[in-house]
Write a protein that holds these residues in place. Structure first.
Motif, PDB file in Angstrom:
ATOM      1  N   ILE A   1       0.839  -1.210   0.000  1.00 54.37           N
ATOM      2  CA  ILE A   1       0.000   0.000   0.000  1.00 54.37           C
ATOM      3  C   ILE A   1       0.869   1.253   0.000  1.00 54.37           C
ATOM      4  O   ILE A   1       0.599   2.213  -0.739  1.00 54.37           O
ATOM      5  CB  ILE A   1      -0.957  -0.007   1.206  1.00 54.37           C
ATOM      6  CG1 ILE A   1      -1.906  -1.210   1.110  1.00 54.37           C
ATOM      7  CG2 ILE A   1      -1.744   1.296   1.281  1.00 54.37           C
ATOM      8  CD1 ILE A   1      -2.767  -1.408   2.333  1.00 54.37           C
ATOM      9  N   ALA A   2       1.931   1.247   0.812  1.00 57.46           N
ATOM     10  CA  ALA A   2       2.822   2.412   0.862  1.00 57.46           C
ATOM     11  C   ALA A   2       3.471   2.654  -0.498  1.00 57.46           C
ATOM     12  O   ALA A   2       3.659   3.813  -0.913  1.00 57.46           O
ATOM     13  CB  ALA A   2       3.892   2.213   1.931  1.00 57.46           C
ATOM     14  N   ALA A   3       3.797   1.585  -1.218  1.00 53.81           N
ATOM     15  CA  ALA A   3       4.423   1.737  -2.534  1.00 53.81           C
ATOM     16  C   ALA A   3       3.462   2.391  -3.523  1.00 53.81           C
ATOM     17  O   ALA A   3       3.861   3.243  -4.327  1.00 53.81           O
ATOM     18  CB  ALA A   3       4.876   0.375  -3.062  1.00 53.81           C
ATOM     19  N   ILE A   4       2.182   1.998  -3.459  1.00 54.29           N
ATOM     20  CA  ILE A   4       1.202   2.594  -4.374  1.00 54.29           C
ATOM     21  C   ILE A   4       0.948   4.051  -4.020  1.00 54.29           C
ATOM     22  O   ILE A   4       0.837   4.917  -4.893  1.00 54.29           O
ATOM     23  CB  ILE A   4      -0.101   1.778  -4.348  1.00 54.29           C
ATOM     24  CG1 ILE A   4       0.125   0.394  -4.963  1.00 54.29           C
ATOM     25  CG2 ILE A   4      -1.215   2.511  -5.097  1.00 54.29           C
ATOM     26  CD1 ILE A   4      -1.088  -0.501  -4.965  1.00 54.29           C
ATOM     27  N   VAL A   5       0.848   4.337  -2.727  1.00 55.73           N
ATOM     28  CA  VAL A   5       0.650   5.736  -2.303  1.00 55.73           C
ATOM     29  C   VAL A   5       1.837   6.590  -2.746  1.00 55.73           C
ATOM     30  O   VAL A   5       1.671   7.730  -3.208  1.00 55.73           O
ATOM     31  CB  VAL A   5       0.463   5.815  -0.779  1.00 55.73           C
ATOM     32  CG1 VAL A   5       0.453   7.277  -0.324  1.00 55.73           C
ATOM     33  CG2 VAL A   5      -0.829   5.126  -0.357  1.00 55.73           C
ATOM     34  N   THR A   6       3.031   6.038  -2.646  1.00 54.28           N
ATOM     35  CA  THR A   6       4.238   6.805  -2.978  1.00 54.28           C
ATOM     36  C   THR A   6       4.438   6.944  -4.484  1.00 54.28           C
ATOM     37  O   THR A   6       4.731   8.033  -4.978  1.00 54.28           O
ATOM     38  CB  THR A   6       5.473   6.125  -2.364  1.00 54.28           C
ATOM     39  OG1 THR A   6       5.307   6.032  -0.942  1.00 54.28           O
ATOM     40  CG2 THR A   6       6.743   6.911  -2.676  1.00 54.28           C
ATOM     41  N   ASN A   7       4.283   5.852  -5.206  1.00 51.90           N
ATOM     42  CA  ASN A   7       4.623   5.838  -6.634  1.00 51.90           C
ATOM     43  C   ASN A   7       3.421   5.965  -7.563  1.00 51.90           C
ATOM     44  O   ASN A   7       3.590   6.220  -8.764  1.00 51.90           O
ATOM     45  CB  ASN A   7       5.366   4.550  -6.975  1.00 51.90           C
ATOM     46  CG  ASN A   7       6.606   4.359  -6.128  1.00 51.90           C
ATOM     47  OD1 ASN A   7       7.361   5.301  -5.909  1.00 51.90           O
ATOM     48  ND2 ASN A   7       6.815   3.146  -5.644  1.00 51.90           N
TER      49      ASN A   7
END
Length: 304
Positions: free
Chosen positions: A262-268
């Protein structure tokens, strides 16, 4: 668009073809003119394994003519069909034209059958065994590469057998998706959320919405930051089909679950594309395929 930016390879192949045909003729001519000096017993004087001698007999005439006919056929073929660079051939044949003719023939043969399907509602089509048999073949040929042969999808490719639809699961919405395709765009939101720690906290809050394992302290800290996401996913996280924003409360994760994912999608951010099928399939075929896909997640309705 072709990957080739010049006609070098077509000229190269054409040159090799012509040179090969000419070389065959020259070889045949030289072989016919060359006379091997033979002895009185009509041998060339070559002996192998003590008693195996080479006779000086010419090629059988039928063999020579067969050779000549093959060369003439090759030249005639190159004159009639594409084979010499950009030359299209005297007959004007092309793979595209042959394909189009086969497709047109198939469409003409199937038109009466599809005409019956066109007058039926999608829900009724989903209960028609013949229509669903055709729909299954259409699905396997055009959709299974991404969504799987069982239609359950995989990471990044939606499961078509459940009730989770980003743009709605009504027949008209499925047809719209098939015809026009979809482009899903989740923009990078890290700057709007805050620091990397804020992104981690939001990830845990998102996990908490579906009852997935999460850190409750981080989730409480991430709840206020979720306001940056609510514009698309809603304040309650249930998503918006009008925008194609997924429901975050149903424990269905298209791109993987957990803090890191989830953090990767929010970031990228994330971009997904469903290609349009309108240019590949006819309206009638899309209608049958729509009913087949709708039936995958509406087994009870299709069975009634």
């Amino acid at each position: 668009m072709s990957d080739f930016t010049s006609n070098f390879w077509s000229v190269y192949v054409a040159a090799l073809t012509v040179i090969g045909i000419v070389a065959c003729l020259v070889l045949l001519w030289m072989a016919g003119r060359k006379k091997v000096i033979s002895t009185s017993d009509n041998t060339t004087g070559h002996v192998w394994d003590e008693d195996l001698v080479e006779m000086n007999n010419p090629l059988p005439r039928w063999w020579v003519w067969l050779f000549v006919i093959t060369v003439v056929f090759g030249l005639a073929y190159l004159a009639a069909y594409p084979g010499l660079g950009a030359f299209a051939g005297k007959l004007g044949w092309s793979q595209q034209a042959a394909y189009d003719a086969e497709v047109a023939k198939a469409k003409a043969e199937l038109e009466p059958l599809y005409a019956r399907f066109a007058s039926m509602k999608p829900e009724d089509l989903a209960r028609d065994p013949q229509a669903m048999a055709i729909g299954e073949r259409l699905y396997m040929n055009n959709c299974a590469q991404c969504h799987g042969s069982d239609a359950r999808g995989s990471k990044g490719f939606p499961n078509l057998t459940d009730k989770d639809w980003l743009h709605g699961g009504a027949p008209e919405k499925i047809r719209e998706t098939l015809e026009k395709g979809r482009v899903g765009n989740m923009p990078p939101m890290a700057a709007a959320v805050g620091t990397p720690e804020d992104v981690r906290n939001v990830a845990h809050y998102v996990l908490s919405l579906s009852g997935s394992p999460h850190d409750s302290l981080r989730a409480s800290l991430g709840k206020p930051k979720f306001a940056a996401c609510a514009a698309c996913h809603g304040a309650d996280g249930k998503g918006m089909t009008a925008m194609g924003a997924p429901n975050l409360t149903d424990d269905i994760w298209l791109h993987g679950w957990g803090e890191a994912a989830i953090a990767a999608i929010v970031t990228n951010g994330k971009v997904n594309e469903m290609p349009a099928q309108a240019e590949k399939l006819t309206e009638a075929q899309i209608g049958v395929l729509t009913s087949y896909v709708w039936g995958l997640s509406n087994k009870a309705g299709a069975a009634r």
